[in-house]
Scaffold this motif. Structure first.
Motif, PDB file in Angstrom:
ATOM      1  N   PRO A  33     -60.517 -54.200 -22.020  1.00 44.00           N
ATOM      2  CA  PRO A  33     -61.933 -53.861 -21.852  1.00 44.00           C
ATOM      3  C   PRO A  33     -62.793 -55.057 -21.487  1.00 44.00           C
ATOM      4  O   PRO A  33     -62.396 -56.199 -21.700  1.00 44.00           O
ATOM      5  CB  PRO A  33     -62.322 -53.336 -23.231  1.00 44.00           C
ATOM      6  N   CYS A  34     -63.973 -54.760 -20.964  1.00 38.54           N
ATOM      7  CA  CYS A  34     -64.923 -55.830 -20.663  1.00 38.54           C
ATOM      8  C   CYS A  34     -65.242 -56.564 -21.953  1.00 38.54           C
ATOM      9  O   CYS A  34     -65.101 -57.779 -22.033  1.00 38.54           O
ATOM     10  CB  CYS A  34     -66.190 -55.230 -20.053  1.00 38.54           C
ATOM     11  N   ALA A  35     -65.641 -55.806 -22.970  1.00 38.93           N
ATOM     12  CA  ALA A  35     -66.033 -56.427 -24.238  1.00 38.93           C
ATOM     13  C   ALA A  35     -65.190 -55.904 -25.395  1.00 38.93           C
ATOM     14  O   ALA A  35     -64.794 -54.741 -25.413  1.00 38.93           O
ATOM     15  CB  ALA A  35     -67.505 -56.129 -24.521  1.00 38.93           C
TER      16      ALA A  35
ATOM     17  N   LEU B  55     -53.711 -59.583 -22.298  1.00 38.75           N
ATOM     18  CA  LEU B  55     -54.803 -58.702 -22.717  1.00 38.75           C
ATOM     19  C   LEU B  55     -56.138 -59.411 -22.516  1.00 38.75           C
ATOM     20  O   LEU B  55     -56.287 -60.570 -22.904  1.00 38.75           O
ATOM     21  CB  LEU B  55     -54.610 -58.366 -24.201  1.00 38.75           C
ATOM     22  N   ARG B  56     -57.097 -58.703 -21.905  1.00 37.40           N
ATOM     23  CA  ARG B  56     -58.424 -59.287 -21.770  1.00 37.40           C
ATOM     24  C   ARG B  56     -59.400 -58.596 -22.728  1.00 37.40           C
ATOM     25  O   ARG B  56     -59.170 -57.470 -23.155  1.00 37.40           O
ATOM     26  CB  ARG B  56     -58.956 -59.242 -20.331  1.00 37.40           C
ATOM     27  N   GLY B  57     -60.500 -59.271 -22.998  1.00 39.70           N
ATOM     28  CA  GLY B  57     -61.540 -58.697 -23.842  1.00 39.70           C
ATOM     29  C   GLY B  57     -62.571 -59.785 -24.102  1.00 39.70           C
ATOM     30  O   GLY B  57     -62.220 -60.893 -24.499  1.00 39.70           O
TER      31      GLY B  57
ATOM     32  N   TYR C 172     -67.700 -63.097 -26.226  1.00 45.18           N
ATOM     33  CA  TYR C 172     -69.018 -63.642 -25.859  1.00 45.18           C
ATOM     34  C   TYR C 172     -69.317 -63.121 -24.464  1.00 45.18           C
ATOM     35  O   TYR C 172     -68.546 -63.354 -23.534  1.00 45.18           O
ATOM     36  CB  TYR C 172     -68.987 -65.174 -25.829  1.00 45.18           C
ATOM     37  N   LYS C 173     -70.391 -62.385 -24.305  1.00 47.65           N
ATOM     38  CA  LYS C 173     -70.700 -61.791 -23.002  1.00 47.65           C
ATOM     39  C   LYS C 173     -71.916 -62.464 -22.364  1.00 47.65           C
ATOM     40  O   LYS C 173     -72.985 -62.503 -22.979  1.00 47.65           O
ATOM     41  CB  LYS C 173     -70.993 -60.280 -23.156  1.00 47.65           C
ATOM     42  N   PRO C 174     -71.749 -62.983 -21.149  1.00 48.31           N
ATOM     43  CA  PRO C 174     -72.894 -63.596 -20.462  1.00 48.31           C
ATOM     44  C   PRO C 174     -73.722 -62.508 -19.781  1.00 48.31           C
ATOM     45  O   PRO C 174     -73.496 -62.160 -18.633  1.00 48.31           O
ATOM     46  CB  PRO C 174     -72.201 -64.485 -19.411  1.00 48.31           C
TER      47      PRO C 174
ATOM     48  N   SER D  90     -62.449 -55.323 -10.603  1.00 51.38           N
ATOM     49  CA  SER D  90     -63.406 -54.507 -11.356  1.00 51.38           C
ATOM     50  C   SER D  90     -64.843 -54.950 -11.146  1.00 51.38           C
ATOM     51  O   SER D  90     -65.722 -54.127 -10.860  1.00 51.38           O
ATOM     52  CB  SER D  90     -63.060 -54.556 -12.847  1.00 51.38           C
ATOM     53  N   HIS D  91     -65.083 -56.277 -11.299  1.00 53.92           N
ATOM     54  CA  HIS D  91     -66.455 -56.757 -11.133  1.00 53.92           C
ATOM     55  C   HIS D  91     -66.888 -56.734  -9.676  1.00 53.92           C
ATOM     56  O   HIS D  91     -68.075 -56.627  -9.384  1.00 53.92           O
ATOM     57  CB  HIS D  91     -66.628 -58.139 -11.773  1.00 53.92           C
ATOM     58  N   ALA D  92     -65.920 -56.839  -8.764  1.00 52.89           N
ATOM     59  CA  ALA D  92     -66.259 -56.742  -7.338  1.00 52.89           C
ATOM     60  C   ALA D  92     -66.706 -55.315  -7.028  1.00 52.89           C
ATOM     61  O   ALA D  92     -67.751 -55.093  -6.406  1.00 52.89           O
ATOM     62  CB  ALA D  92     -65.050 -57.114  -6.497  1.00 52.89           C
TER      63      ALA D  92
ATOM     64  N   ILE E 202     -58.061 -56.794 -14.670  1.00 50.17           N
ATOM     65  CA  ILE E 202     -58.625 -55.458 -14.490  1.00 50.17           C
ATOM     66  C   ILE E 202     -59.247 -54.942 -15.781  1.00 50.17           C
ATOM     67  O   ILE E 202     -58.663 -55.060 -16.868  1.00 50.17           O
ATOM     68  CB  ILE E 202     -57.511 -54.457 -14.040  1.00 50.17           C
ATOM     69  N   GLU E 203     -60.425 -54.342 -15.646  1.00 53.79           N
ATOM     70  CA  GLU E 203     -61.061 -53.756 -16.826  1.00 53.79           C
ATOM     71  C   GLU E 203     -60.537 -52.333 -17.065  1.00 53.79           C
ATOM     72  O   GLU E 203     -60.595 -51.467 -16.178  1.00 53.79           O
ATOM     73  CB  GLU E 203     -62.582 -53.764 -16.669  1.00 53.79           C
ATOM     74  N   VAL E 204     -60.033 -52.144 -18.287  1.00 57.55           N
ATOM     75  CA  VAL E 204     -59.486 -50.845 -18.701  1.00 57.55           C
ATOM     76  C   VAL E 204     -60.083 -50.540 -20.072  1.00 57.55           C
ATOM     77  O   VAL E 204     -60.143 -51.424 -20.928  1.00 57.55           O
ATOM     78  CB  VAL E 204     -57.939 -50.902 -18.831  1.00 57.55           C
TER      79      VAL E 204
ATOM     80  N   VAL F 153     -70.013 -51.948 -22.481  1.00 55.73           N
ATOM     81  CA  VAL F 153     -70.286 -52.775 -21.298  1.00 55.73           C
ATOM     82  C   VAL F 153     -69.353 -52.360 -20.160  1.00 55.73           C
ATOM     83  O   VAL F 153     -68.159 -52.155 -20.373  1.00 55.73           O
ATOM     84  CB  VAL F 153     -70.049 -54.287 -21.585  1.00 55.73           C
ATOM     85  N   ASP F 154     -69.896 -52.245 -18.966  1.00 54.06           N
ATOM     86  CA  ASP F 154     -69.107 -52.025 -17.745  1.00 54.06           C
ATOM     87  C   ASP F 154     -68.203 -50.785 -17.770  1.00 54.06           C
ATOM     88  O   ASP F 154     -67.096 -50.804 -17.212  1.00 54.06           O
ATOM     89  CB  ASP F 154     -68.269 -53.283 -17.412  1.00 54.06           C
ATOM     90  N   GLY F 155     -68.687 -49.719 -18.374  1.00 53.37           N
ATOM     91  CA  GLY F 155     -67.905 -48.483 -18.439  1.00 53.37           C
ATOM     92  C   GLY F 155     -67.628 -47.886 -17.058  1.00 53.37           C
ATOM     93  O   GLY F 155     -66.543 -47.365 -16.803  1.00 53.37           O
ATOM     94  N   LEU F 156     -68.608 -47.987 -16.167  1.00 55.33           N
ATOM     95  CA  LEU F 156     -68.457 -47.351 -14.857  1.00 55.33           C
ATOM     96  C   LEU F 156     -67.321 -47.966 -14.034  1.00 55.33           C
ATOM     97  O   LEU F 156     -66.664 -47.286 -13.257  1.00 55.33           O
ATOM     98  CB  LEU F 156     -69.789 -47.443 -14.080  1.00 55.33           C
ATOM     99  N   GLN F 157     -67.096 -49.253 -14.232  1.00 49.55           N
ATOM    100  CA  GLN F 157     -66.041 -49.908 -13.439  1.00 49.55           C
ATOM    101  C   GLN F 157     -64.713 -49.990 -14.185  1.00 49.55           C
ATOM    102  O   GLN F 157     -63.730 -50.501 -13.649  1.00 49.55           O
ATOM    103  CB  GLN F 157     -66.488 -51.312 -13.022  1.00 49.55           C
ATOM    104  N   SER F 158     -64.682 -49.490 -15.424  1.00 49.73           N
ATOM    105  CA  SER F 158     -63.442 -49.567 -16.213  1.00 49.73           C
ATOM    106  C   SER F 158     -62.523 -48.411 -15.870  1.00 49.73           C
ATOM    107  O   SER F 158     -62.973 -47.268 -15.735  1.00 49.73           O
ATOM    108  CB  SER F 158     -63.767 -49.527 -17.708  1.00 49.73           C
TER     109      SER F 158
HETATM  110 MN    MN Z   1     -67.199 -56.795 -17.333  1.00 48.47          MN
END
Ligand code: MN
Ligand code: PEP
Length: 338
Positions: A102-104, A126-128, A131-133, A272-274, A298-300, A309-314
């Motif tokens: 996930p993004c966060a 695994l990403r996550g 701290y979110k900018p 994902s962010h692109a 990749i955001e999943v 955060v970033d649900g639409l692109q996940s």
């Molecule tokens: Mn994100």
């Protein structure tokens, strides 16, 4: 300036070059390749120093100037591809590495579910974000230290290295205690004090391209990490800002072969962010591997509709699992595997 030494050069001959550089107030970095030693001469005024000063020294084969602003990240400095090793995973080798999550970091349940889904589908890191900018100070800023603790817990449970962003110099020590890879976000690509601090830590780094940065600026930012002796640098193309507004950013697919030509560092792509939208992610991800990317970020999310955060692109679990199957085919068609 790059000094290439002859095959079979002696330690004394290398030392003479280092001493000569030091006597001129210049810095040196050594690249001890399997069959060649290359010495980078670094410093503000190398442009004013004649290459002959080094060319005449014993054991020197050739001396060339690097007119590019980046030096340690350049192919001239190191001709072989660099491989970054993290927890048994190699980034930059034949295998395409998929990092997903996930993004966060939102909760323990969300992270456990994310890890289970992405691991089962074939992701190895695994990403996550703890701290979110965020563009707005009023948006969710991440669980911070509690998020790091959750990441570490899930990492141990699933035996998957984790990548997470560090946004501030003061947090480098803390984040590196928990994470296997530190991510420098697009908004921090030119935060030079942050880069130097991470460089000194020496841990693997994903350096995202700033969305208005040129490739040369990006590689020069990588030099800040490399100059501190941290060679565990992975570049990440995540889309740049153009006049186009139909996607969140424009993925610069050209950056992949350009990086491969100009640098020895591995390069991954964040589709994902692109994209900014889940429906666009699979095509961009396939294209990235076809173009030679060493991996994907990749955001999943277990339930994108509920994401903070970033649900639409996940990607949803089923979309991600389907995409991984497609990616395996693309990887094979370009002589790689996942
Ligand atoms: Mn994100
Ligand atoms: C992220 O990966 O969650 C992120 C914030 O990415 P970027 O820095 O590329 O916007």
């Amino acid at each position: 300036m790059i000094v290439e030494m002859r095959k079979g050069v002696t330690a004394e001959e290398i030392d003479v070059v280092k001493q000569r550089a030091k006597s001129l107030g210049l810095g040196v970095q050594l690249n001890l390749g399997t069959d060649k030693v290359v010495i980078a001469i670094l410093g503000g005024n190398t442009g004013q120093i004649a290459t002959d000063i080094f060319a005449v020294l014993p054991g020197v084969e050739s001396v060339s100037r690097i007119m590019k602003p980046y030096k340690l990240a350049s192919r001239e400095f190191r001709s072989q591809d660099s491989i970054v090793s993290v927890g048994g995973v190699e980034v930059g080798g034949r295998k395409v590495v998929v990092m997903a999550g996930p993004c966060a970091v939102e909760s323990e349940g969300q992270m456990i579910e994310s890890a289970r889904i992405v691991k089962e589908a074939g992701a190895v890191i695994l990403r996550g974000g703890a701290y979110k900018p965020r563009t707005s100070p009023f948006a969710f800023q991440g669980l911070q230290k509690a998020g790091l603790e959750l990441l570490a817990k899930v990492r141990d449970q699933f035996k998957m290295p984790v990548v997470t962003e560090v946004v501030d110099t003061h947090d480098v020590q803390l984040v590196s205690k928990y994470a296997d890879i530190l991510q420098v976000g697009a908004r921090n690509m030119q935060n030079f004090t942050l880069l130097s601090e991470i460089g000194m830590k020496g841990c693997p780094v994903v350096l995202k391209r700033g969305f208005s940065a040129t490739i040369a600026e990006w590689l020069t930012a990588a030099d800040y990490l490399l100059a501190e002796g941290n060679h565990q640098v992975i570049l990440c193309e995540r889309g740049i800002r153009t006049f186009e507004t139909t996607a969140r950013f424009s993925l610069d697919i050209t950056a992949i072969p350009v990086i491969k030509k100009s640098s020895h560092l591995p390069v991954i792509v964040d589709p994902s962010h692109a994209a900014g939208h889940f429906a666009l992610v699979p095509a961009i991800a396939r294209a990235a591997i076809a173009a030679g990317a060493d991996g994907l970020l990749i955001e999943v999310h277990p339930n994108p509709k509920e994401a903070l955060v970033d649900g639409l692109q996940s990607l949803s679990p089923s979309d991600f699992t389907r995409l991984m199957k497609e990616l395996r085919q693309v990887a094979e068609s370009v002589g790689r595997s996942i």
